[in-house]
Design a protein around this motif. Structure first.
Motif, PDB file in Angstrom:
ATOM      1  N   THR A  57     -10.696   2.915   3.818  1.00 27.37           N
ATOM      2  CA  THR A  57      -9.390   2.411   4.261  1.00 27.37           C
ATOM      3  C   THR A  57      -8.340   2.515   3.163  1.00 27.37           C
ATOM      4  N   VAL A  58      -8.645   2.002   1.986  1.00 28.17           N
ATOM      5  CA  VAL A  58      -7.667   1.997   0.887  1.00 28.17           C
ATOM      6  C   VAL A  58      -7.338   3.419   0.448  1.00 28.17           C
ATOM      7  N   ALA A  65       0.801   6.251   1.351  1.00 30.25           N
ATOM      8  CA  ALA A  65       1.817   5.660   0.481  1.00 30.25           C
ATOM      9  C   ALA A  65       2.376   6.671  -0.511  1.00 30.25           C
ATOM     10  N   ALA A  66       1.570   7.660  -0.914  1.00 24.89           N
ATOM     11  CA  ALA A  66       2.053   8.691  -1.835  1.00 24.89           C
ATOM     12  C   ALA A  66       3.112   9.562  -1.173  1.00 24.89           C
ATOM     13  N   ILE A  73       1.231  -1.225  -0.234  1.00 24.71           N
ATOM     14  CA  ILE A  73      -0.174  -1.624  -0.103  1.00 24.71           C
ATOM     15  C   ILE A  73      -0.471  -2.781  -1.044  1.00 24.71           C
ATOM     16  N   ILE A  74      -1.166  -3.783  -0.527  1.00 27.83           N
ATOM     17  CA  ILE A  74      -1.749  -4.856  -1.337  1.00 27.83           C
ATOM     18  C   ILE A  74      -3.251  -4.809  -1.113  1.00 27.83           C
ATOM     19  N   VAL A  75      -4.004  -4.727  -2.195  1.00 34.61           N
ATOM     20  CA  VAL A  75      -5.460  -4.728  -2.114  1.00 34.61           C
ATOM     21  C   VAL A  75      -5.964  -6.031  -2.725  1.00 34.61           C
ATOM     22  N   ASN A  76      -6.664  -6.823  -1.944  1.00 32.52           N
ATOM     23  CA  ASN A  76      -7.184  -8.094  -2.429  1.00 32.52           C
ATOM     24  C   ASN A  76      -8.425  -7.887  -3.292  1.00 32.52           C
ATOM     25  N   ILE A 315       0.848  -1.374  -4.461  1.00 30.56           N
ATOM     26  CA  ILE A 315       1.401  -0.033  -4.567  1.00 30.56           C
ATOM     27  C   ILE A 315       2.755   0.026  -3.870  1.00 30.56           C
ATOM     28  N   ASN A 316       3.716   0.696  -4.499  1.00 28.78           N
ATOM     29  CA  ASN A 316       5.064   0.935  -3.988  1.00 28.78           C
ATOM     30  C   ASN A 316       5.915  -0.328  -3.913  1.00 28.78           C
ATOM     31  N   PHE A 317       5.523  -1.367  -4.631  1.00 26.01           N
ATOM     32  CA  PHE A 317       6.363  -2.557  -4.708  1.00 26.01           C
ATOM     33  C   PHE A 317       7.305  -2.503  -5.911  1.00 26.01           C
TER      34      PHE A 317
END
Length: 321
Positions: A57-58, A65-66, A73-76, A315-317
């Motif tokens: 998924t990630v 996102a690229a 994206i936020i990955v916990n 990512i992308n924040f």
């Protein structure tokens, strides 16, 4: 720096919680982009918050996102559950309105247009409500019974057959930030905040790819949280039932005593009533001890004040800084 045109254009945030949804995230993104192309007058950000998926998924999301900087994206750091993670994603959104859209494609992305239209009419909350579902009839019936039960028990009016799928104005999100609830029941909080809701009905499609991540425990957890967060009826039922049982026990004992005095030689109750009564009252006590434990557990969770999630990566924040 944002241009003056960007400052005037409303930003809509789409928040998608996901966990092991490698079969669905790319298709969801594609369908969302098709809808957004029909709404050129708005700016969008699409936030995926991943609950430490063990599949690809990630990896798939990073590829998207690229190519698209509007995808964030936020990955916990681990799986923080199906209640905490979506709420954290909503709190990271910067939009004038936030749309909660799960990754399994059982919430139809084309409804985004309907949500935005109702929002522009002045509604601060627009909810998608399932009138029916292509899932098994038994499961839909169980869910419907639960919504009816919690509707009767709750101190506030909760929207039946809504899973959180909908649009929420910034005036809903900002109070949510101030509440600082470490284990939120989001649907109940929205009703607690108030504002008139617009309801859009839909038929929930069956999941076409992957398997559901809900199990008996997660469904039970959500159900109990909805009851304990918004109702004191079970506690009062315990008090009233305890009083009623005491009165009934007194009447039965008086009746047995009178029968024994009148029919001394012929009346013999035996052990059966004693054993049945013992098991009955024990089960009632255990049931309400369990209810009391749910409330105590909720209080314990609240006082710990733990964060909703711990992030491992985002990512992308960077452009929001």
């Amino acid at each position: 720096m944002k241009t003056s045109a960007e400052n005037k254009t409303k930003l809509i945030s789409i928040v998608t919680p996901c966990f092991n949804e490698e079969d669905n995230v790319a298709e969801l993104y594609r369908q969302v982009q098709e809808v957004l192309a029909t709404l050129p007058e708005y700016r969008f950000e699409h936030i995926f918050i991943d609950n430490d998926s063990k599949d690809r998924t990630v990896e798939i999301l990073k590829g998207i996102a690229a190519r698209d900087r509007n995808v964030k994206i936020i990955v916990n750091s681990r799986n923080f559950g199906h209640l905490r993670s979506p709420t954290h994603g909503i709190l990271q959104a910067h939009g004038d309105a936030v749309i909660l859209l799960v990754a399994d494609l059982q919430d139809p992305p084309p409804m985004i247009r309907d949500f935005v239209r109702k929002w522009e009419e002045g509604y601060k909350v627009v909810l998608g409500v399932k009138t029916n579902s292509e899932e098994t009839p038994a499961m839909f019936m169980i869910r419907k019974m639960y919504y009816n039960l919690i509707g009767r028990l709750s101190d506030i009016e909760l929207t039946k057959n809504n899973t959180g799928f909908g649009l929420y104005d910034r005036c809903i999100v900002e109070p949510l930030r101030r509440m600082d609830d470490p284990y939120p029941y989001f649907r109940g909080i929205v009703s607690e905040i108030g504002f008139e809701k617009a309801i859009i009905e839909y038929l929930q499609p069956v999941r076409k790819r992957g398997i559901t991540k809900n199990n008996f425990y997660t469904l039970y957890d959500t159900a109990m949280l909805g009851i304990t967060n918004h109702s004191r009826v079970p506690l009062r039922m315990a008090t009233m039932l305890g009083f009623a049982m005491s009165a009934l026990s007194l009447l039965v004992s008086i009746g047995y005593l009178a029968a024994k005095l009148v029919f001394w030689d012929r009346f013999s109750a035996g052990m059966a009533p004693v054993v049945i009564g013992l098991f009955f009252f024990s089960s009632v006590q255990l049931f309400f001890i369990g209810i009391l434990g749910e409330y105590i557990g909720l209080i314990y969770t609240q006082v710990q004040k733990r964060p909703l999630v711990i992030e491992k990566e985002r990512i992308n924040f960077d452009k929001d800084a």
